[in-house]
Each structure stands twice: as C-alpha cells, then as structure tokens.
Motif scaffolding. Structure first.
Motif: not given
Length: 424
Positions: A385-392, A51-60, A266-274
């Motif tokens: 931001q997503t790429w760097l955060a996913s790698g810590g 799912s992370t790769s798919a999100v990164l592809s969409s953000l690209a 996607s990064i902090h895994e919070l409830d989507p609706a919230a």
C-alpha cells in the motif's frame, strides 16, 4: 455429576479469560508496536536521508516477520495437537516477548552499522515464529473451553484481546508523541513499547503456566494420530477454506486496523499525535462491537456475519480510501466506519476455524494455512500500500484488496454452517 478430577481440570472462567487474553493482547501489542512506531525508528536502522525509503525498508522487515509465521503455525500447531494447547501458548509468548525485548535494546545504525538492521530482522523472525504459534493455540484453547452454544461470543475474546493490544500500542504512541519534546520519539521514545512488551511478557508467561489443559484435548490425549502430512491431506478441504477466508480479511485488517495511522502519517502527512489518537478511538469502537457480533453468530450462524464483513468491506473500501485526504476528521470517519464493517469477520473467525477441524489436528490445521495466507497477503499489505500510494497508484492496491475480498466471500458463501457442531 461432575467429578472432583473434572472440577480441578476446569479453571475459573475469569482465569481462562484473563490469562489467555492478556498473553494474546501482549503479542498483538508487540506486533503492532512495530507498525505504529515505524515512522519514528526507521531512520535509526537504515543509512538513508530519504524518510520514505527508510519507512519502506522497515516495512519490508515487518513483512519478513510474516515469513516465519507459517513455520510458527506448523511447529506450535504440532505442539498444540500432540502436547497440549497450553504448552503451545507458553512457548509462543516466551519467543515473541524475547523478540520484542531485542528490538528495545538493539543498537542503531550509527553505532554498529548494518548490524542494527540484522538484529531487527532476527527480532522480527522471533516475533513472527511466536505469533504464528500464538493465534492457532489461543483460538483452539478458547473455542474448546467455551460452553456449547456460546463459542461465538467466547471466541470474540481472541480479537477483543488482540485489538486491545493494538489499541494499547496506538494509545502509548499517541501519549508519547504528545508528551515528549520534539525529536525525543525518534531518539529514544520508540524503544519504550518494546522494552515494556518484553518485561510484561515475563509476567504473562507465569500466568499461562497456571492454566489447565482443555478437557476436549485431554479426552483424546492418548488417541492415535496419523503423520501430520497425512492429516493435512485428509483435511485439505478445511485447510483450503481457512486460506480462502483469510486472504481477503487479512488484507483489510492489516490495512485499516493495524497500519492505518502509520499510513496517514507517512502518506497523507497528518499530524502524528492526531492520527494516533484517531487510531486509538477507532480501535476502541472496534473492540466494543466484537462481542456483539460474536453473540449474534451464536443465534443466526457464522456464514451471514462472514458475508456481511467480506462483502461490506469490498463495497466501502474505495469510498473510504478516497475520503482520507489532508484532514484529521476525514481519517477519523473513514477508519471508524471501516472497522465497524470489518468487525463481524474477526469476531467469529476463531470459532469458524476451530469448527472446521477434528481435535487431533485442530491447532495445526488452523495455524499453518492461516499463517500462509496471512504471511502472503497480510504481511505484505502495508508495504504494498505504501509503495503504490507513494507512486500515485493507490487505486491499484484497492482493486487488489477487492479481488481478494470477493474470493473470501465466495468461500464463505459455499461453506457449510458450523455453529451447531460439537467439538470433540
């Protein structure tokens, strides 16, 4: 005494505000819907079980849309300065709405394979071209329509309407996530905002066809204009100021105002609706603050508020980013504070840009350099931001943002005050 011709050329204020604001809101709605709904449709367009790769592809592809914005700013800027601000606004809304409709009806990867991703790219390129022309045309139109001494509060309309579009797309995402059964958002719910944007775009197009041209442009419609390249060279200092002011502000705007809910999901895994409801509330607070800062700039000037926004953002970005962990309340506090600190800049940036240029190249002079800076720094911000955060390595992105904010603050500090100039 006002002549009959001038009276016909000046539309009622409500028509100017509604027609201009509605179209701008719709373009921002379409643009932001992509970022907000990315977690739900990413897997529909890309062949991956990660799912992370798919999100990164969409953000690209989100970033790819920004590549067309400089061309849109140049093309529609030329239209705006040669054929009129109204003409540029009509063309930009038609193109952007068409891109939104294409996303809404696009088949998935399961249906046509890699062709689905290619259609997504085409749609984003159309949206990027249209949005690249929308911002300078609307900014110029509103600034030239505003009464002398009230350009600050009038120009806040640009981001009031634009952020209202962001709010509408975030609220729609939150409502759909809450109301639809599990799996429906990923299956078909993500199509709703894009189809809605395409249909509403037709109505907005009709509204803009009824707008009058600005009298500032009409007075110089027949004036001689040098080649565009020469105009850019003659106004190179103003163009560099636009780029300098934009590099920092666009990164924090897209990081906090546009993509923060998607990052929280996607990064902090919070409830989507919230997370989406938090984004809606924070953007509502942001919208309410914009006219206040616009009016304040008409009294005390543009530079103090630019510095407040840019320096303030640099100061708070680290602590607010560290605050967001695994609790919704943390995200809510951080996003609301961030948007209030950012707000003085977007509230007055449209009038600042308009005040830097002469009438003969106000749209192109604003649009092209602004789009270059936004494409290079704003469009890449969510992906980076997503790429760097996913790698810590989230702190690396924060440091990058602070450096850009400092550059923008230096530009703001060294530029002249422009609130008292007369557009002509």
């Amino acid at each position: 005494m006002t002549t009959e011709t001038e009276q016909r050329a000046t539309p009622p204020k409500w028509r100017t505000i509604v027609s201009t604001g509605a179209g701008n809101a719709l373009e921002w709605f379409d643009w932001n819907a992509y970022a907000v709904f990315t977690p739900f449709f990413a897997a529909q367009f890309f062949p991956t079980h990660d799912s992370t790769s798919a999100v990164l592809s969409s953000l690209a592809i989100f970033a790819v849309g920004f590549l067309m914005r400089p061309l849109g700013g140049l093309l529609f800027g030329w239209f705006g300065d040669r054929l009129g601000r109204r003409t540029a606004m009509i063309g930009s809304i038609a193109l952007a709405s068409g891109g939104s409709l294409l996303i809404g009806i696009a088949p998935t990867y399961e249906s046509i394979g890699i062709g689905a991703a290619l259609l997504l790219v085409v749609a984003r390129l159309c949206q990027g071209l249209g949005h690249g022309g929308e911002m300078p045309a609307v900014q110029t139109y509103v600034a030239e329509m505003a009464p002398q001494g009230r350009r600050g509060i009038w120009s806040s309309l640009v981001y009031v309407s634009g952020t209202s579009g962001i709010l509408a797309s975030s609220a729609l995402a939150a409502a759909l996530t809450t109301a639809l059964p599990p799996g429906a958002m990923s299956a078909w719910g993500w199509r709703v905002p894009f189809l809605l944007g395409g249909v509403v775009g037709l109505y907005t197009l009709v509204m803009r066809l009824r707008l009058a041209e600005t009298q500032v442009f009409d007075r110089q419609r027949t004036a001689a204009r040098p080649p565009l390249w020469r105009s850019f060279w003659e106004q190179r200092t103003a163009c560099l100021r636009v780029i300098g002011l934009t590099v920092g502000s666009t990164v924090v705007f897209y990081t906090w105002v546009v993509s923060a809910p998607a990052q929280a999901i996607s990064i902090h895994e919070l409830d989507p609706a919230a997370a989406l409801w938090v984004g809606a509330v924070a953007n509502a607070v942001f919208i309410l603050s914009l006219p206040l800062f616009g009016a304040l700039s008409d009294r005390i000037g543009r530079r103090p508020l630019l510095l407040l926004s840019l320096v303030g953002s640099a100061v708070v970005i680290y602590p607010l980013s560290w605050l967001v962990r695994d609790q919704v309340w943390q995200f809510a506090v951080a996003m609301i504070i961030a948007l209030l600190v950012i707000a003085p800049g977007p509230a007055i940036m449209p009038t600042v840009f308009a005040e830097l240029f002469p009438t003969q190249m106000r749209t192109a002079g604003t649009g092209f350099p602004y789009a270059i800076a936004t494409a290079a720094f704003g469009g890449s911000a969510p992906y980076l931001q997503t790429w760097l955060a996913s790698g810590g390595r989230g702190d690396v992105f924060l440091g990058y943002a602070v450096v850009l904010l400092v550059i923008s603050a230096v530009v703001a500090y060294r530029m002249p005050e422009t609130k008292d100039i007369t557009l002509g």
